[in-house]
Design a protein around this motif. Structure first.
Motif, PDB file in Angstrom:
ATOM      1  N   GLN A   1       0.830  -1.187   0.094  1.00 43.89           N
ATOM      2  CA  GLN A   1      -0.020   0.136   0.123  1.00 43.89           C
ATOM      3  C   GLN A   1       0.775   1.152   0.030  1.00 43.89           C
ATOM      4  OE1 GLN A   1      -3.440   0.228  -0.691  1.00 43.89           O
ATOM      5  NE2 GLN A   1      -2.686   2.396  -0.872  1.00 43.89           N
TER       6      GLN A   1
ATOM      7  N   LEU B   1       1.923   1.901  -3.619  1.00 41.04           N
ATOM      8  CA  LEU B   1       0.672   2.391  -4.520  1.00 41.04           C
ATOM      9  C   LEU B   1       0.738   3.985  -4.092  1.00 41.04           C
ATOM     10  CD1 LEU B   1      -1.693  -0.366  -4.467  1.00 41.04           C
ATOM     11  CD2 LEU B   1      -0.646   0.484  -6.383  1.00 41.04           C
ATOM     12  N   ASP B   2       0.874   4.437  -2.690  1.00 40.42           N
ATOM     13  CA  ASP B   2       0.715   5.516  -2.357  1.00 40.42           C
ATOM     14  C   ASP B   2       1.690   6.608  -2.913  1.00 40.42           C
ATOM     15  OD1 ASP B   2      -1.585   4.877  -1.078  1.00 40.42           O
ATOM     16  OD2 ASP B   2      -0.393   5.072   1.128  1.00 40.42           O
TER      17      ASP B   2
ATOM     18  N   VAL C   1       3.507   5.708  -5.817  1.00 42.27           N
ATOM     19  CA  VAL C   1       3.238   5.843  -7.160  1.00 42.27           C
ATOM     20  C   VAL C   1       2.402   7.206  -7.418  1.00 42.27           C
ATOM     21  CG1 VAL C   1       2.148   4.533  -9.141  1.00 42.27           C
ATOM     22  CG2 VAL C   1       3.986   3.562  -7.563  1.00 42.27           C
ATOM     23  N   GLY C   2       1.284   7.065  -6.589  1.00 42.86           N
ATOM     24  CA  GLY C   2       0.115   8.208  -6.955  1.00 42.86           C
ATOM     25  C   GLY C   2       0.752   9.562  -6.617  1.00 42.86           C
ATOM     26  N   GLN C   3       1.632   9.413  -5.582  1.00 43.81           N
ATOM     27  CA  GLN C   3       2.287  11.081  -5.284  1.00 43.81           C
ATOM     28  C   GLN C   3       3.314  11.355  -6.312  1.00 43.81           C
ATOM     29  OE1 GLN C   3       3.937  10.152  -1.366  1.00 43.81           O
ATOM     30  NE2 GLN C   3       1.870  10.506  -0.465  1.00 43.81           N
TER      31      GLN C   3
ATOM     32  N   GLU D   1       2.878  10.482  -9.598  1.00 45.33           N
ATOM     33  CA  GLU D   1       1.995  10.908 -10.575  1.00 45.33           C
ATOM     34  C   GLU D   1       1.818  12.067 -10.732  1.00 45.33           C
ATOM     35  OE1 GLU D   1      -0.091   6.627 -11.952  1.00 45.33           O
ATOM     36  OE2 GLU D   1      -0.799   7.674 -10.192  1.00 45.33           O
ATOM     37  N   THR D   2       1.577  12.659  -9.413  1.00 42.71           N
ATOM     38  CA  THR D   2       1.054  13.903  -9.257  1.00 42.71           C
ATOM     39  C   THR D   2       2.341  14.913  -9.565  1.00 42.71           C
ATOM     40  OG1 THR D   2      -0.606  13.629  -7.375  1.00 42.71           O
ATOM     41  CG2 THR D   2       0.411  15.894  -7.694  1.00 42.71           C
TER      42      THR D   2
ATOM     43  N   ARG E   1       5.529   8.856 -17.986  1.00 41.64           N
ATOM     44  CA  ARG E   1       4.273   8.571 -17.618  1.00 41.64           C
ATOM     45  C   ARG E   1       4.019   7.053 -17.734  1.00 41.64           C
ATOM     46  NH1 ARG E   1       4.328  13.863 -19.669  1.00 41.64           N
ATOM     47  NH2 ARG E   1       3.608  15.313 -17.884  1.00 41.64           N
TER      48      ARG E   1
ATOM     49  N   ARG F   1       2.162   0.769 -11.943  1.00 38.93           N
ATOM     50  CA  ARG F   1       0.935   0.978 -11.299  1.00 38.93           C
ATOM     51  C   ARG F   1      -0.142  -0.376 -11.707  1.00 38.93           C
ATOM     52  NH1 ARG F   1      -2.448   3.752  -8.346  1.00 38.93           N
ATOM     53  NH2 ARG F   1      -1.429   5.635  -8.385  1.00 38.93           N
TER      54      ARG F   1
ATOM     55  N   SER G   1      -1.573  -3.495  -9.229  1.00 40.53           N
ATOM     56  CA  SER G   1      -2.796  -3.521  -8.842  1.00 40.53           C
ATOM     57  C   SER G   1      -3.394  -4.813  -8.388  1.00 40.53           C
ATOM     58  CB  SER G   1      -3.665  -3.047 -10.082  1.00 40.53           C
ATOM     59  OG  SER G   1      -3.534  -3.895 -11.215  1.00 40.53           O
TER      60      SER G   1
ATOM     61  N   TYR H   1      10.235  10.710  -4.221  1.00 36.54           N
ATOM     62  CA  TYR H   1       9.554   9.597  -4.290  1.00 36.54           C
ATOM     63  C   TYR H   1      10.189   8.339  -5.039  1.00 36.54           C
ATOM     64  CZ  TYR H   1       6.055  12.995  -3.562  1.00 36.54           C
ATOM     65  OH  TYR H   1       5.474  14.268  -2.816  1.00 36.54           O
TER      66      TYR H   1
END
Length: 95
Positions: free
Chosen positions: A13, A16-17, A19-21, A23-24, A40, A47, A51, A84
């Motif tokens: 988890q 995954l967090d 990765v999201g940060q 991406e931002t 990208r 990701r 998943s 990151y």
């Protein structure tokens, strides 16, 4: 008697967090850059592998290495030194 050393647990988890940060953070890159587009795509591939409830370790590592190569090719020093990227690499190293 000494206790056995504990191996750090892979934190799915947390990765995954991160990765999201990341991406931002990628949204700061200029549109139309081939290197940025590759980055990208690589993060999307990572990701996708993550998943799955039980991600395949080799696939995650391969995606990570491709992502790292793409990040290294970006000339934006702020992105290259992204915390990151460092943290994702540390977590993936625990697989």
């Amino acid at each position: 008697m000494s206790e056995p050393a504990q191996t750090p647990r892979f934190d799915h988890q947390r990765l995954l967090d991160m990765v999201g940060q990341f991406e931002t953070e990628l949204e700061k890159l200029p549109a139309g850059s081939a290197e940025a587009e590759q980055l990208r795509e690589d993060i999307a591939r990572l990701r996708q592998h993550l998943s799955h409830a039980q991600p395949h370790e080799d696939s995650v590592r391969d995606s990570w290495h491709a992502l790292r190569r793409a990040a290294d090719s970006i000339e934006n020093q702020v992105l290259r030194d992204s915390p990151y990227i460092t943290e994702m690499g540390r977590i993936i190293g625990l697989l």
